[in-house]
Write a protein that holds these residues in place. Structure first.
Motif, PDB file in Angstrom:
ATOM      1  N   LEU A 151      50.568  38.031  34.177  1.00  0.00           N
ATOM      2  CA  LEU A 151      49.542  39.038  34.462  1.00  0.00           C
ATOM      3  C   LEU A 151      49.769  40.272  33.595  1.00  0.00           C
ATOM      4  O   LEU A 151      50.908  40.611  33.284  1.00  0.00           O
ATOM      5  N   PRO A 152      48.698  40.945  33.187  1.00  0.00           N
ATOM      6  CA  PRO A 152      47.287  40.644  33.470  1.00  0.00           C
ATOM      7  C   PRO A 152      46.609  39.797  32.408  1.00  0.00           C
ATOM      8  O   PRO A 152      45.393  39.649  32.429  1.00  0.00           O
ATOM      9  N   CYS A 160      43.481  38.532  36.484  1.00  0.00           N
ATOM     10  CA  CYS A 160      42.966  39.360  35.403  1.00  0.00           C
ATOM     11  C   CYS A 160      43.038  38.567  34.106  1.00  0.00           C
ATOM     12  O   CYS A 160      43.818  37.642  33.963  1.00  0.00           O
ATOM     13  N   VAL A 200      43.966  45.805  34.437  1.00  0.00           N
ATOM     14  CA  VAL A 200      44.955  46.411  35.320  1.00  0.00           C
ATOM     15  C   VAL A 200      44.299  47.442  36.216  1.00  0.00           C
ATOM     16  O   VAL A 200      44.561  47.538  37.418  1.00  0.00           O
ATOM     17  N   ALA A 224      42.440  45.612  38.893  1.00  0.00           N
ATOM     18  CA  ALA A 224      43.304  45.041  39.923  1.00  0.00           C
ATOM     19  C   ALA A 224      43.711  46.078  40.949  1.00  0.00           C
ATOM     20  O   ALA A 224      43.835  45.790  42.131  1.00  0.00           O
TER      21      ALA A 224
END
Length: 490
Positions: free
Chosen positions: A237-238, A327, A333, A336
């Motif tokens: 991630l992301p 993501c 980010v 999220a």
């Protein structure tokens, strides 16, 4: 009354005979049923008795093993012979058989009364013996007490001094102090090992590839069986929201996978901002849904990158599942973080593609996740998505998906939306609106909406610019569904 004819008389006799036979058969069936019932009851009673006896034998075995551990304690205890001699001397002292009690107890004649020499034990004990021990009177050997090896009652203020000291007579004129138990002789519970995940990380700079190897998991919690069927999912991630997973390892609480996963197109500048997420799941034989066992969140900024050398790590599994959303680029980010806020009604996964030669936009409504509940009515509602294409504030095209049940529905439905020809699409006043609707019986409510365009929220603007700049390449993103701007449910 005239007599019955011969055939009729024979028929009545035959029917009476058959009736008696039928009654006998019925009685026999009843007796057989009662016998079978008694047999089943006896079998169940025998099983219960066997189970009870087996449980009793197990408890006796545990007590025997515990007693064996007590006897095998390597720590020094009170010597049995000295203890027996001390008790014997104390009993003789009470009856007056020992004229010189001071010499028998090892007291120093030059010191004050009650003073014990340094060669004797420093602990002052107490013993309540009304007479001489019965074993001495009967000339029987004195057996040592097993409890002295594990539990000792000590009196006095000298603390835990020499453990080998024998019982001594209390000091005259002083009260007997309060007794307590030596905690060193008591067994302490053993800490249960926690599950850990072992993995390695390696970065190949020439190919810009991050290699993650899942070595194994140790000390998984037990299920209904002795072992568990488990596997591990790996997220980066992301940048990469779709996980890669290991093969299923069967019937083990310490599975070893030794599987490597590659994440390409990872530049050295992106590595400090990436995060590895490992989730461990178990496949239960009694349920179609796999259970979550734990996860590890590992920031790549903690890795000491070395050229040509992989770094190995072991991390404890966390039983709490982190609310991380999927993501697909570095700008997600911010999305999220916004998805975890209370006014978010779930998230929607969309793919956009601008086809410049045909003057149209391809929209793929893939799926939704964790949609909001609008009522407490039991049951699973249906959800569908309405798509509106706006030009200068007016709707120029409308599409709609089919209703799908559940709070995480999957549509996977593509649409083609025509746009006005002429000029750059980024300079046109266009925008897309996705409204998620919830249908239950005859009632339909709007869960929330997603706006994408030059005047949309931050994530909508980022997705619109990516669609316009990538040409024929699809741009995929997760969007937070906002409840604001939709009419309330009637």
């Amino acid at each position: 009354m005239p007599a019955l004819p011969g055939p009729l008389e024979d028929a009545s006799i035959l029917s009476a005979h058959l009736w008696r036979k039928l009654e006998g058969a019925v009685h026999l069936q009843v007796f057989l049923a009662i016998g079978l019932s008694l047999l089943c009851f006896c079998l169940l009673l025998g099983c219960a008795i066997c189970w009870h006896q087996r449980k009793k034998h197990r408890l006796d075995g545990r007590k025997a093993r515990a007693l064996g551990r007590v006897l095998a304690d390597p720590r020094p205890g009170f010597p049995s012979q000295v203890t027996a001699v001390a008790i014997q001397q104390r009993g003789m002292e009470i009856e007056g058989d020992v004229p010189d009690a001071q010499a028998a107890t090892g007291a120093d004649p030059t010191g004050p009364p009650g003073h014990v020499g340094p060669h004797k034990g420093a602990l002052q004990g107490r013993a309540s013996l009304p007479s001489q021990p019965l074993s001495q009177k009967l000339s029987l050997p004195v057996q040592p007490l097993l409890g002295w090896q594990r539990r000792r009652t000590i009196a006095g203020t000298s603390g835990f001094a020499e453990e080998g000291s024998c019982l001594c007579s209390p000091t005259p004129g002083t009260g007997i102090p309060r007794s307590y138990t030596d905690p060193r002789g008591l067994s302490s519970p053993v800490a249960k090992p926690r599950p850990h995940l072992c993995f390695t990380v390696f970065y190949a700079q020439p190919t810009a590839t991050l290699a993650v190897t899942v070595v194994g998991v140790s000390h998984l919690p037990k299920g209904l069986r002795a072992g568990r069927d488990s596997y591990v999912k790996v997220y980066l991630l992301p940048k990469f929201g779709e996980p890669q997973r290991t093969t299923l390892h069967r019937k083990s609480l310490n599975p070893e996978f030794q599987e490597q996963f590659h994440f390409s197109r990872c530049s050295p500048e992106e590595l400090p901002g990436l995060t590895l997420r490992f989730t461990v799941h178990a496949k239960e034989f009694h349920s179609l849904k796999h259970s979550f066992l734990g996860e590890v969140i590992f920031p790549c900024a903690e890795v000491a990158w070395s050229r040509g050398v992989s770094s190995a790590y072991a991390r404890e599994l966390s039983a709490t599942k982190t609310k991380l959303k999927k993501c697909f680029s570095a700008q997600d980010v911010e999305s999220a973080v916004r998805l975890s806020q209370p006014w978010s009604m779930g998230q929607l996964f969309l793919l956009l593609q601008y086809q410049a030669l045909a003057n149209r936009i391809k929209v793929l409504v893939r799926k939704a996740d964790n949609l909001g509940r609008l009522s407490r009515i039991p049951g699973t509602p249906d959800h569908y998505v309405m798509i509106h294409l706006y030009h200068d504030g007016k709707v120029i095209d409308t599409k709609e998906t089919k209703p799908m049940p559940g709070y995480s529905p999957v549509w996977n439905t593509p649409f083609l939306l025509s746009v006005p020809a002429g000029g750059d699409i980024q300079k046109q006043p266009l925008s897309l609106e996705f409204t998620v609707m919830q249908a239950r019986f005859t009632r339909t409510c709007a869960v929330g909406r997603v706006l994408i365009g030059p005047d949309a929220p931050a994530m909508g603007q980022v997705h619109w610019r990516e669609m316009c700049s990538r040409g024929n390449v699809e741009s995929a993103r997760w969007h937070s569904i906002q409840a604001g701007g939709v009419p309330p449910c009637p």
